[in-house]
Design a protein around this motif. Structure first.
Motif: not given
Length: 631
Positions: A516-532
C-alpha cells in the motif's frame, strides 16, 4: 487416604491449569477473599502475551520485576521480517550434514526457527555471558513505535551488531541482563520437546535472579536441580571467599516426565571400583546394598526372622525393618543375590551386579576430576586452534558430554542446541559422544559475530569475530576425531559437518510487506518483489523457514524444461523460482508426478495470469495433497 471432593468440578482451577500449560510465566500467587495465598493468573502478563503492543497496568503480586520486563516480553513476541541465508562456502558437508551453525543475533535466530523446530529440541545447553560489568551482552530494542519497528525488522536501515558493555555505571545493570535473558528463554522453551531439558551455566552474580525468571518461564515445578560444577582447583587469592564453581540450573519441559528427560548417569570410575566378586559369582563383579528399610513405611510382613548360613537367627536391626517381603527375600536368596558376609554371619545385604547396572543417580555436585575444568577447556581450545588463549572461561567437553549422555539417546536423532555457542564445546562434545556410542545426535549452534578486539589473542590469530572462531573449532575438532579414530568402523558415518546459515534481512523487497505504500509512479520499478542480490537458494531457505521444513533436509537441484527446480527431501518441498515467465501448465503437470507435500513458485515466473490461476486446480486434480504457494 484421599477423600471424595463431594462437589462439582472447579472450572476456575481447571482453566488456570490449562493456561499454565500454555503460559507458565502467567501463573502467580494472589490472596483470595479469605486472605489465603492461592494460585492465580497474572492477567496483566496474559494481556501482554496476547498483545502486539506494550500493556500497562501492574498489580501487587509475588514475582521478580525489573524495569524493561514487559518490553522484553513484547520483544520475544514481536515478529521480524528476516531470514537465514545459506553459506555454502563456510559450510562443511553442506549437502549431507544434519548439523547447523547459525551466525547472527540469537534472539532473531530463535524467532526464525520457531516454526521449524517447535517442540523438537531434546537438549538446550547455554553458557550466556555472565553479568560481570565488562562482558558484552546483546542489547535489544524493546519499546518502539510502528515506523521504527518497520525500519528495524525490515532492515530499511542497517543497525549493525547489537552489542553493549553492561558496566556497573549503567543504572540498569541487572535489568538489561535479565531482559536479554528473559526474551531468549521465553522463545527457547517453545522449542523443547515434551521430554526435553535445558541446562544453563551461570555464576553467583545472577544465579538467584536467573533462577527466578527460569521458574517463571519454565514453571517452578519443572525445576530439577541446581548443580554445582567445580570449574577450578583453587580460589582467587584476591577474594574474601573465592568462588571455585559455577552453577548449572536444570529444568525440564514437562514436570510429568522428568525421568524421560534426564536419565541416570553412567557409573563413575570411583563407583565402579566398589564392585568386586569375593564369592566368584559367574555373573561378575557386584556391590552389596542395604536390605533394611524405614519402619514408618514398613508393613507387618517386613518384620521376619532370617536364618543366617552360620546358623544364627536374626531379625531386622533395632529401629529398622527389612526393606523387602519374605517371599522376595527367599527368591533373591535362591538366586544367590543375598550376601551374608564372608563368614556367613553378617546382616544380609542385596547383591547388585555391575553388568545389570542402569547407572547412578546424578549428584548435585560435579567435580572437575570427572567433568573437567576451565583450565582443561582452555587447553582443549588451544590444542585445536594452535593459538594462544582466546576464551577466558570456555567449558570442557567432559562437562558437556555428561549432560548430553544423561539427556539424549544415541538412536533418536536427538537435537542439541546451544545459542550462546562461543567456543563451540557443545558441538565438539556432541561429535565425541556420537562416536562413543555410534549415535546420530544433531547439533544447532548459534553465535553472534561479535567483533574480536584488536588487542585480543583471537584477533592476533587472524579471527575477525567470535563466530569465525566457533566454526574453526568445530572443523578442527571433527578433523581430530577422524584422525584419532580412523580405524573405527563407525568413523565414516560420523557427521562432523555443519550447514552454515546467516541471519540477514528478508529476501523480499519492501513492496512485499507494504504494497500500500508504493505509489503508482513506482509500480514499474517494483515489478519484482525479491531483492536483486538474493539467489534462488536464498529464497528456498526462507520458504523452508516459513513452512517449518527441517533446515538440514537434503536438497537436490534439477533442470526441467530449462527451469531450475529444487527438491527438498525428494518431495517434502518442491520449489521453482524462475522469473522468465516460462512456467506453463505442462511444466506444472510434470511437477505433479512427484506428488510433493508442498510446492512454491515465484509470481514473476508464470507465463500468464491464467496459468497462475489454474495451478491450484491442476494440483487438486493430479496431486490433491499438495499445498501450493507463490511468492
Amino acid at each position: 487416604m484421599d477423600k471424595p471432593k463431594m462437589h462439582s468440578p472447579n472450572f476456575v482451577e481447571q482453566n488456570i491449569e490449562k493456561l499454565a500449560t500454555l503460559f507458565p510465566n502467567c501463573v502467580t500467587e494472589a490472596k483470595n477473599a479469605q486472605g489465603e495465598l492461592t494460585k492465580s493468573i497474572d492477567f496483566d502478563l496474559l494481556k501482554q502475551e496476547l498483545s502486539s503492543h506494550l500493556v500497562e497496568g501492574p498489580q501487587e503480586r509475588y514475582q521478580l520485576n525489573w524495569p524493561g520486563k514487559r518490553e522484553a516480553l513484547l520483544s520475544a513476541n514481536a515478529p521480524i521480517s528476516k531470514t537465514l541465508l545459506p553459506q555454502r562456502d563456510e559450510s562443511i558437508d553442506f549437502d549431507s550434514t544434519k548439523n547447523l551453525f547459525i551466525e547472527g543475533d540469537n534472539l532473531d535466530a530463535l524467532k526464525l526457527m520457531q516454526e521449524t523446530y517447535l517442540g523438537k529440541i531434546k537438549l538446550i545447553f547455554i553458557d550466556p555471558p555472565y553479568n560481570t560489568g565488562s562482558d558484552f551482552i546483546y542489547e535489544d530494542d524493546f519499546a518502539e513505535n510502528a515506523e521504527d519497528y518497520k525500519i528495524r525488522s525490515n532492515e530499511k536501515d542497517e543497525e549493525g551488531l547489537k552489542l553493549v558493555a553492561n558496566t556497573d555505571a549503567n543504572g540498569r545493570f541487572h535489568s538489561d541482563w535479565l531482559s536479554m535473558m528473559y526474551s531468549r528463554l521465553k522463545l527457547c522453551r517453545n522449542m523443547l520437546k515434551d521430554d526435553g531439558a535445558i541446562f544453563i551455566s551461570i555464576d553467583d552474580g545472577e544465579a538467584s535472579n536467573l533462577r527466578k525468571i527460569a521458574d517463571e518461564i519454565f514453571g517452578d515445578d519443572c525445576f530439577v536441580s541446581s548443580i554445582s560444577w567445580k570449574k577450578r582447583s583453587s580460589p582467587d587469592a584476591r577474594a574474601t571467599i573465592g568462588s571455585v564453581h559455577d552453577t548449572l540450573l536444570c529444568y525440564v519441559k514437562n514436570n510429568l516426565q522428568p525421568k524421560s528427560a534426564i536419565s541416570k548417569m553412567p557409573l563413575s570410575s570411583s563407583r565402579k571400583k566398589a564392585f568386586t566378586n569375593p564369592d566368584n559369582d559367574p555373573r561378575g563383579p557386584w556391590a552389596s546394598v542395604d536390605m533394611t528399610g524405614m519402619t514408618g513405611r514398613a508393613t507387618k510382613d517386613q518384620y521376619f526372622d532370617v536364618n543366617l548360613p552360620s546358623g544364627r537367627v536374626i531379625g531386622p536391626p533395632e529401629g529398622r525393618s527389612w526393606g523387602i517381603a519374605p517371599a522376595t527375600f527367599e527368591k533373591l536368596r535362591n538366586d544367590n543375590r543375598i550376601w551374608f558376609g564372608s563368614s556367613g554371619d553378617n546382616v544380609p545385604r542385596i547383591k547388585k551386579f555391575l553388568s545389570e547396572s542402569d547407572g547412578q543417580v546424578i549428584p548435585s555436585i560435579w567435580d572437575s576430576d570427572e567433568t573437567g575444568s576451565n583450565d582443561e577447556a582452555t587447553k582443549e581450545v588451544l590444542d585445536l586452534l594452535e593459538s594462544p588463549k582466546i576464551f577466558d572461561t570456555p567449558k570442557p567437553t567432559k562437562l558437556l558430554k555428561r549432560i548430553i549422555k544423561v539427556t539424549t539417546s544415541p538412536s533418536n536423532e536427538d537435537i542439541i542446541m546451544d545459542f550462546f555457542c562461543g567456543s563451540a564445546t557443545t558441538a565438539d562434545a556432541t561429535m565425541q559422544v556420537n562416536l562413543e556410542d555410534t549415535g546420530n545426535r544433531r547439533f544447532i549452534m548459534v553465535q553472534i559475530p561479535e567483533p574480536c578486539s584488536e588487542k585480543s589473542e583471537a584477533f592476533k590469530a587472524g579471527y575477525k569475530n567470535i563466530s569465525e572462531v566457533s566454526k574453526k573449532r568445530i572443523f578442527k575438532a571433527g578433523q581430530k576425531i577422524v584422525e584419532k579414530n580412523k580405524d573405527s568402523k563407525y568413523i565414516k558415518e560420523l557427521d562432523i559437518g555443519y550447514r552454515a546459515l546467516k541471519v540477514d534481512s528478508s529476501n523480499m523487497a519492501e513492496v512485499y510487506y507494504y504494497p500500500d505504500t508504493i505509489s503508482q509512479e513506482d509500480l514499474f520499478s517494483q515489478v519484482d518483489n525479491v531483492k536483486e542480490d538474493r539467489t534462488e537458494e536464498d529464497l528456498l531457505f526462507q520458504v523452508m523457514l516459513d513452512w517449518g521444513v527441517d533446515l538440514t533436509l537434503p536438497i537436490q537441484r534439477e533442470t526441467i524444461q530449462g527451469k531450475t527446480v529444487f527438491y527438498v527431501d525428494t518431495n517434502a518441498l518442491v520449489a521453482c523460482f524462475d522469473k522468465d515467465e516460462g512456467i506453463d501448465e505442462d511444466f506444472v503437470k510434470n511437477l505433479c508426478e512427484k506428488e510433493p507435500l508442498r510446492v512454491v513458485f515465484r509470481d514473476a515466473g508464470f507465463a500468464n495470469d491464467d496459468v497462475k490461476i489454474n495451478v491450484e486446480q491442476i494440483f487438486k486434480q493430479l496431486s490433491p495433497h499438495t499445498e501450493v504457494k507463490s511468492i
